[in-house]
Write an enzyme that holds these catalytic residues in place. Structure first.
Site, PDB file in Angstrom:
ATOM      1  N   ASP A   1      -9.674 -79.293  90.274  1.00 59.54           N
ATOM      2  CA  ASP A   1     -10.938 -78.786  90.823  1.00 59.54           C
ATOM      3  C   ASP A   1     -12.172 -79.452  90.221  1.00 59.54           C
ATOM      4  OD1 ASP A   1      -9.370 -77.042  92.301  1.00 59.54           O
ATOM      5  OD2 ASP A   1      -9.468 -75.486  90.760  1.00 59.54           O
TER       6      ASP A   1
ATOM      7  N   LYS B   1     -12.917 -83.782  93.133  1.00 59.37           N
ATOM      8  CA  LYS B   1     -12.345 -85.048  93.606  1.00 59.37           C
ATOM      9  C   LYS B   1     -12.625 -85.273  95.090  1.00 59.37           C
ATOM     10  CE  LYS B   1      -8.358 -83.390  92.298  1.00 59.37           C
ATOM     11  NZ  LYS B   1      -8.742 -82.199  91.531  1.00 59.37           N
TER      12      LYS B   1
ATOM     13  N   GLY C   1      -6.765 -77.967  96.776  1.00 58.09           N
ATOM     14  CA  GLY C   1      -7.828 -77.541  97.680  1.00 58.09           C
ATOM     15  C   GLY C   1      -9.031 -78.419  97.403  1.00 58.09           C
ATOM     16  N   HIS C   2      -9.316 -79.348  98.300  1.00 54.26           N
ATOM     17  CA  HIS C   2     -10.401 -80.311  98.081  1.00 54.26           C
ATOM     18  C   HIS C   2     -11.543 -79.985  99.042  1.00 54.26           C
ATOM     19  CE1 HIS C   2      -7.377 -83.397  96.234  1.00 54.26           C
ATOM     20  NE2 HIS C   2      -7.414 -82.244  95.602  1.00 54.26           N
TER      21      HIS C   2
ATOM     22  N   GLN D   1      -4.710 -82.088  91.810  1.00 54.63           N
ATOM     23  CA  GLN D   1      -4.603 -81.447  90.487  1.00 54.63           C
ATOM     24  C   GLN D   1      -5.380 -82.276  89.453  1.00 54.63           C
ATOM     25  OE1 GLN D   1      -1.230 -81.684  92.338  1.00 54.63           O
ATOM     26  NE2 GLN D   1      -2.294 -79.982  93.293  1.00 54.63           N
TER      27      GLN D   1
HETATM   28  P1  GDP Z   1     -11.247 -80.745  93.909  1.00 52.68           P
HETATM   29  O1  GDP Z   1     -10.003 -79.941  94.024  1.00 52.68           O
HETATM   30  O2  GDP Z   1     -11.263 -81.606  92.705  1.00 52.68           O
HETATM   31  O3  GDP Z   1     -11.574 -81.532  95.150  1.00 52.68           O
HETATM   32  O4  GDP Z   1     -12.439 -79.689  93.704  1.00 52.68           O
HETATM   33  P2  GDP Z   1     -12.635 -78.293  94.476  1.00 52.68           P
HETATM   34  O5  GDP Z   1     -13.111 -78.560  95.845  1.00 52.68           O
HETATM   35  O6  GDP Z   1     -11.443 -77.418  94.321  1.00 52.68           O
HETATM   36  O7  GDP Z   1     -13.744 -77.615  93.570  1.00 52.68           O
HETATM   37  C1  GDP Z   1     -14.976 -78.217  93.343  1.00 52.68           C
HETATM   38  C2  GDP Z   1     -16.068 -77.251  93.829  1.00 52.68           C
HETATM   39  O8  GDP Z   1     -17.311 -77.691  93.324  1.00 52.68           O
HETATM   40  C3  GDP Z   1     -16.213 -77.248  95.339  1.00 52.68           C
HETATM   41  O9  GDP Z   1     -16.666 -75.996  95.751  1.00 52.68           O
HETATM   42  C4  GDP Z   1     -17.293 -78.310  95.583  1.00 52.68           C
HETATM   43  O10 GDP Z   1     -18.016 -78.091  96.786  1.00 52.68           O
HETATM   44  C5  GDP Z   1     -18.171 -78.099  94.402  1.00 52.68           C
HETATM   45  N1  GDP Z   1     -18.859 -79.292  93.888  1.00 52.68           N
HETATM   46  C6  GDP Z   1     -18.428 -80.574  93.825  1.00 52.68           C
HETATM   47  N2  GDP Z   1     -19.321 -81.353  93.187  1.00 52.68           N
HETATM   48  C7  GDP Z   1     -20.335 -80.532  92.819  1.00 52.68           C
HETATM   49  C8  GDP Z   1     -21.543 -80.738  92.087  1.00 52.68           C
HETATM   50  O11 GDP Z   1     -21.866 -81.818  91.618  1.00 52.68           O
HETATM   51  N3  GDP Z   1     -22.339 -79.633  91.887  1.00 52.68           N
HETATM   52  C9  GDP Z   1     -22.007 -78.401  92.360  1.00 52.68           C
HETATM   53  N4  GDP Z   1     -22.829 -77.393  92.117  1.00 52.68           N
HETATM   54  N5  GDP Z   1     -20.871 -78.181  93.051  1.00 52.68           N
HETATM   55  C10 GDP Z   1     -20.051 -79.240  93.264  1.00 52.68           C
HETATM   56  P1  IMO Z   2      -6.771 -79.488  93.127  1.00 55.90           P
HETATM   57  O1  IMO Z   2      -6.158 -80.709  93.769  1.00 55.90           O
HETATM   58  C1  IMO Z   2      -6.469 -76.416  90.051  1.00 55.90           C
HETATM   59  C2  IMO Z   2      -2.445 -75.072  88.959  1.00 55.90           C
HETATM   60  C3  IMO Z   2      -2.068 -73.657  89.336  1.00 55.90           C
HETATM   61  C4  IMO Z   2      -1.079 -73.344  88.221  1.00 55.90           C
HETATM   62  C5  IMO Z   2      -0.358 -74.675  88.030  1.00 55.90           C
HETATM   63  C6  IMO Z   2       0.939 -74.782  88.786  1.00 55.90           C
HETATM   64  O2  IMO Z   2      -7.523 -78.643  94.061  1.00 55.90           O
HETATM   65  O3  IMO Z   2      -7.525 -79.872  91.899  1.00 55.90           O
HETATM   66  P2  IMO Z   2       1.658 -74.991  91.325  1.00 55.90           P
HETATM   67  O4  IMO Z   2       1.131 -74.338  92.559  1.00 55.90           O
HETATM   68  O5  IMO Z   2       1.527 -76.465  91.328  1.00 55.90           O
HETATM   69  O6  IMO Z   2       3.032 -74.518  90.982  1.00 55.90           O
HETATM   70  O7  IMO Z   2       0.729 -74.439  90.146  1.00 55.90           O
HETATM   71  O8  IMO Z   2      -1.258 -75.671  88.481  1.00 55.90           O
HETATM   72  N1  IMO Z   2      -2.927 -75.897  90.092  1.00 55.90           N
HETATM   73  C7  IMO Z   2      -4.203 -76.235  90.280  1.00 55.90           C
HETATM   74  N2  IMO Z   2      -5.318 -75.885  89.600  1.00 55.90           N
HETATM   75  N3  IMO Z   2      -6.564 -77.266  91.087  1.00 55.90           N
HETATM   76  C8  IMO Z   2      -5.452 -77.650  91.756  1.00 55.90           C
HETATM   77  O9  IMO Z   2      -5.472 -78.610  92.705  1.00 55.90           O
HETATM   78  C9  IMO Z   2      -4.213 -77.091  91.399  1.00 55.90           C
HETATM   79  N4  IMO Z   2      -2.940 -77.220  91.856  1.00 55.90           N
HETATM   80  C10 IMO Z   2      -2.180 -76.488  91.043  1.00 55.90           C
HETATM   81  O10 IMO Z   2      -3.177 -72.806  89.309  1.00 55.90           O
HETATM   82  O11 IMO Z   2      -1.759 -73.045  87.035  1.00 55.90           O
HETATM   83 MG    MG Z   3      -9.420 -77.913  94.160  1.00 55.61          MG
END
Ligand code: GDP
Ligand code: IMO
Ligand code: MG
Length: 422
Positions: free
Chosen positions: A13, A16, A40-41, A223
């Site tokens: 998270d 990316k 979840g991206h 991840q």
């Molecule tokens: P990912 O899994 O690495 O793609 O990240 P996620 O989407 O799960 O979580 C990142 C969260 O931060 C999302 O809600 C994005 O919209 C948000 N986000 C990404 N870059 C920024 C930033 O520079 N500032 C803020 N405030 N939010 C951001």
């Molecule tokens: P993105 O791509 C954050 C965590 C889960 C748990 C562990 C194992 O959005 O960054 P799993 O479902 O793989 O058996 O879970 O890894 N986890 C993540 N945490 N971002 C993710 O993906 C994750 N994918 C798995 O919360 O601790």
């Molecule tokens: Mg994510």
């Protein structure tokens, strides 16, 4: 003819998806190489929010092809939902989304096993997203898995049934859990219709031919490094190699093709699920990070645990991945903090250490460095060089500690809220 990589350096998270979407128009092809719908991206396209779980984050860029690689575990049900959600905005999706015939399929009983296994672990639970990731990778390495290409053989249904039968045997070891298999199986079989509409090919040849023609490829990690099955906080990890090395096995690309590795790290740390997290804050500062950063899971909605940026951990991740460029995200979340900290060493066994130990749970304390906050919005700034000096000091410290350049700084969730070092 290079392959560049974008991946997470912390516990997932890191943002990316947003960075992949921003940079994707410089590439012909964007590929996912590991993980599955546990990811979840989040992308914001014209102020509309999209969360991608399986489809690569280059899909919103016209003319960019997107590949789901052999290293991915794919649930056709999630894929179908995801495609239905984005199809109105991407009418040519089926022309630009390619799927490896070697991608492993998550079947409903994988999710059932995930649920039963986590429930049985009780307090020791991993905190899995319960998407069937671990059980599917177990079948892959156990050589029992069902792959996308199998769907085209006449006996694929009997393969499915025999895998399901193995799962029933396996489930006997766990206390009973509720799972509506009939309903989930119906959804699963129905969703195959959508999957079959994708271009299903030997993606390793496709990527090799693209590289031979001089095209650029971007690999998108899911991840983060600390969730890597070998190098993360085992057993509190996911079941794939999330690091740069996973690009080669997960796409069938030779290491010599890899050029840049852009490592994404938040300006602080978060973790969702169980496991050690040395810089975690259990006080009102951690609470404030969660609130300002809106730190709730993109896949499960769970609140994320929050803490300061951990430089010991970050340096470890940079070494493992061969990071050439750092991208620090969510710097804006720190806008209203009077004091900002970084963890610069761990205290363990009466000693200070600059290394991530075998068991991170044994870290007793952390030593931090303190920085004054900047107490202002960064929205008006269009270059890293003109940012308030307090931001500069924080970034300089990250660069000197890790010996890696901060080439990108993300100042908000929007596609264009990104500063690039010239
Ligand atoms: P990912 O899994 O690495 O793609 O990240 P996620 O989407 O799960 O979580 C990142 C969260 O931060 C999302 O809600 C994005 O919209 C948000 N986000 C990404 N870059 C920024 C930033 O520079 N500032 C803020 N405030 N939010 C951001
Ligand atoms: P993105 O791509 C954050 C965590 C889960 C748990 C562990 C194992 O959005 O960054 P799993 O479902 O793989 O058996 O879970 O890894 N986890 C993540 N945490 N971002 C993710 O993906 C994750 N994918 C798995 O919360 O601790
Ligand atoms: Mg994510």
């Amino acid at each position: 003819m290079p392959v560049d990589v974008i991946l997470g350096l912390q516990w997932g998270d890191e943002g990316k998806g947003k960075i992949v979407d921003f940079l994707a128009d410089k590439y012909s092809i964007v590929c996912r190489f590991q993980g599955g719908p546990n990811a979840g991206h989040t992308l914001y396209i014209n102020n509309k929010k999209f969360v991608l779980h399986t489809v690569p984050s280059g899909i919103f860029r016209k003319n960019v092809f997107n590949v789901i690689g052999n290293g991915v575990v794919l649930d056709p049900i999630t894929l179908e939902k995801e495609i239905q959600n984005i199809l109105p905005d991407i009418p040519d999706l089926f022309d630009r989304l390619l799927l490896s015939n070697k991608t492993q399929l998550i079947i409903p009983t994988h999710r059932w096993i995930d649920l039963a296994s986590e429930t049985a672990k009780g307090k020791e639970k991993i905190g899995s997203t319960l998407r069937g990731i671990g059980p599917c990778y177990m079948d892959k390495t156990g050589r029992n898995g069902l792959r996308v290409g199998d769907l085209f053989s006449p006996d694929w249904k009997s393969k499915y049934e025999s895998l399901k039968e193995k799962h029933f045997q396996f489930l006997k070891q766990f206390p009973a859990t509720e799972f509506n298999l009939a309903e989930q199986e119906k959804l699963w079989f129905d969703s195959l219709e959508t999957l079959r509409k994708l271009k299903i090919i030997s993606t390793e040849y496709y990527l090799h031919n693209a590289l031979s023609k001089g095209e650029n490829i971007l690999a998108e990690g899911a991840q983060g490094t600390m969730l890597d099955v070998d190098h993360g906080t085992y057993p509190y990890v996911t079941s794939s190699n999330t690091i740069t090395a996973g690009v080669c096995t997960g796409l069938g690309i030779a290491p010599s093709h890899i050029r840049k590795v852009i490592g994404i790290a938040k300006a602080y740390c978060t973790r969702v699920g169980s496991g050690p997290f040395p810089s975690e804050l259990h006080d009102e500062v951690g609470e404030k990070l969660r609130k300002e950063g809106n730190e709730f899971g993109s896949t499960t909605g769970r609140p994320r645990r929050c803490g300061w940026l951990d430089l010991v951990q970050l340096r470890y991740a940079i070494i493992l991945n061969g990071v050439t460029d750092l991208c620090i995200t969510k710097i804006d979340v720190l806008n209203s903090f009077d004091e900002i900290k970084s963890v610069d060493s761990y205290h363990m066994n009466n000693q200070l250490t600059l290394e991530v130990p075998f068991n991170m749970s044994l870290i007793e304390d952390t030593l931090t460095q303190s920085f004054p906050g900047w107490n202002q919005s960064l929205a008006e700034h269009s270059s890293i060089e003109t940012l308030p000096s307090q931001v500069g000091k924080f970034l300089n410290h990250i660069e000197s500690y890790t010996s890696t350049q901060v080439s990108f700084l993300s100042t908000g969730p929007g596609r264009d809220e990104l500063l690039i070092k010239r």
